[in-house]
Design an enzyme around this catalytic site. Structure first.
Site, PDB file in Angstrom:
ATOM      1  N   LYS A   1       0.841  -1.188   0.000  1.00 43.05           N
ATOM      2  CA  LYS A   1       0.000   0.000   0.000  1.00 43.05           C
ATOM      3  C   LYS A   1       0.884   1.249   0.000  1.00 43.05           C
ATOM      4  CE  LYS A   1      -3.919  -2.197   0.219  1.00 43.05           C
ATOM      5  NZ  LYS A   1      -4.961  -2.102  -0.839  1.00 43.05           N
TER       6      LYS A   1
ATOM      7  N   LYS B   1     -13.856  -7.108  -7.566  1.00 42.86           N
ATOM      8  CA  LYS B   1     -14.309  -7.409  -6.212  1.00 42.86           C
ATOM      9  C   LYS B   1     -15.801  -7.672  -6.314  1.00 42.86           C
ATOM     10  CE  LYS B   1     -11.259  -4.896  -2.977  1.00 42.86           C
ATOM     11  NZ  LYS B   1     -10.473  -3.892  -3.720  1.00 42.86           N
TER      12      LYS B   1
END
Length: 419
Positions: free
Chosen positions: A196, A298
């Site tokens: 990240k 997703k």
């Protein structure tokens, strides 16, 4: 042309019995490892909206883990929408229920008024939110597959492989801690990592370069900004990480900033669209704008497996690799993603299906990770081993018990006779 996934009903099996009972619960899970992003930290106890649908001979389960930064919904919001929708499924063939759940008629974005029991229970505009549709869609797919005694991937077009390589995400940590985590994950057999980013460029770049030095050149190493950077900062980070040879940059800029996505691509790094991609129309717009190299699915974003397959077909047609990512749920959300990933052409990228390393969910425990890969579960449906709350609502009982909140076929017929 490569194998195109398509929903298909197993030819050797006849009719499937209609839905008899429906129920939904918020069930507890716990994140064993927190994940820190620029905008949010996920940690500790987490409630998961779970759906159970039965037809007298089989049951199907679905789930929509809450990710408000993506969908705008908390778990309680999703549960409320699911509970408003579920009674409409009772008495309907699950295949027809699935078709109508995603029907083009459902375009208003709002839940319809209560259905008239004297008419078709799914008639009219019945649009639930994307997470609510996801939970219901997964339960219906699971029910259809279990009713036919086949694994879920069989009704999605058939598996291309018996296992799927996964990538492990690492959130914000000091450099030494990030390197330590990367080393630990590789020791378990993981061969792909995603870091990240979204802090100061110098901080992010130093972490990326240090991890690459630690893991060596063969590990798939990617970064994900979760749309937290502007275009100039994203390009600056790409240039500072050249020697790290990034596999891709996930969502470097805002979801609607197609020009920014294209500008990042023009640096030579591949761009993976996540927050930008909810529907097949989004995929088309991203592709036509030259804003994307890879697509992230997703299931909570697109509304379940049926819309995901539409995106997958578009991706295969236009030579865009797809990466399936689980939103930190139980096996009830991860396993369907695993089946989907196994149906897709293998383009060499690892999938974001590592929730089993992070989530303790007693109602549907995760499969073990073996050598950086997840094996497709054995058995019908999604393959999850499910524990469902007992009739008194306290504790956990074996699945197969009817929830006190369940709507049954008898209740629907009683409604009709009383009108």
């Amino acid at each position: 042309m490569e194998h195109l996934p398509s929903l298909s009903i197993h030819p050797e099996v006849g009719e499937i019995r209609p839905v008899e009972t429906v129920s939904a619960r918020l069930l507890p899970s716990r994140l064993t490892h927190g994940l820190t992003l620029k905008h949010i930290r996920l940690e500790g106890e987490r409630l998961l909206p779970v759906v159970r649908i039965t037809n007298g001979e089989s049951e199907g389960y679905g789930e929509a883990p809450p990710l408000p930064t993506f969908t705008g919904e908390e778990a309680e919001d999703t549960l409320a929408e699911v509970e408003a929708y579920l009674p409409r499924l009772v008495g309907v063939d699950p295949r027809e229920a699935l078709r109508r759940l995603h029907s083009a008629d459902n375009s208003s974005g709002d839940l319809a008024p209560e259905a008239d029991p004297a008419n078709d229970r799914l008639k009219g505009t019945l649009r639930a939110s994307l997470p609510a549709r996801c939970a219901i869609d997964l339960a219906l797919h699971d029910l259809i597959a279990r009713s036919q005694s086949v694994p879920l991937h069989s009704i999605l077009g058939g598996s291309n492989r018996a296992s799927v390589t996964i990538t492990r995400a690492i959130g914000f940590h000091p450099l030494d801690r990030t390197v330590e985590l990367a080393r630990r994950y590789l020791s378990t057999g993981v061969t792909a990592l995603k870091l990240k980013v979204g802090r100061e460029t110098a901080t992010d770049a130093a972490v990326v370069r240090a991890v690459r030095k630690e893991v060596g050149p063969e590990v798939e190493l990617a970064v994900d900004a979760n749309e937290s950077l502007d275009t100039a900062s994203a390009i600056e980070l790409v240039e500072a990480c050249r020697e790290a040879r990034l596999a891709y940059f996930e969502q470097p800029v805002g979801r609607d900033d197609y020009a920014g996505l294209r500008a990042v691509r023009e640096t030579g790094v591949k761009v993976l669209a996540d927050e930008s991609l909810f529907t097949v129309e989004d995929a088309r717009r991203l592709h036509e704008a030259g804003a994307v190299d890879l697509l992230a699915i997703k299931l909570i974003k697109c509304g379940g497996l049926a819309p995901a397959l539409e995106i997958a077909r578009f991706a295969v047609k236009h030579d865009l690799p797809v990466i399936v990512i689980d939103p930190l749920g139980s096996a009830l959300s991860l396993n369907p993603g695993l089946h989907l990933a196994a149906v897709l052409p293998d383009r060499g990228y690892a999938h974001g299906l590592s929730a089993g390393l992070d989530v303790d969910a007693p109602h549907a425990p995760h499969l073990p990770l073996i050598g950086g890969r997840l094996q497709l579960p054995v058995g019908p449906g999604n393959g999850a081993r499910v524990v469902w709350p007992g009739p008194n609502g306290g504790g956990l009982g074996r699945d197969g018990e009817t929830s006190p909140q369940a709507t049954t076929l008898k209740q629907v017929n009683d409604e009709r006779s009383n009108r």
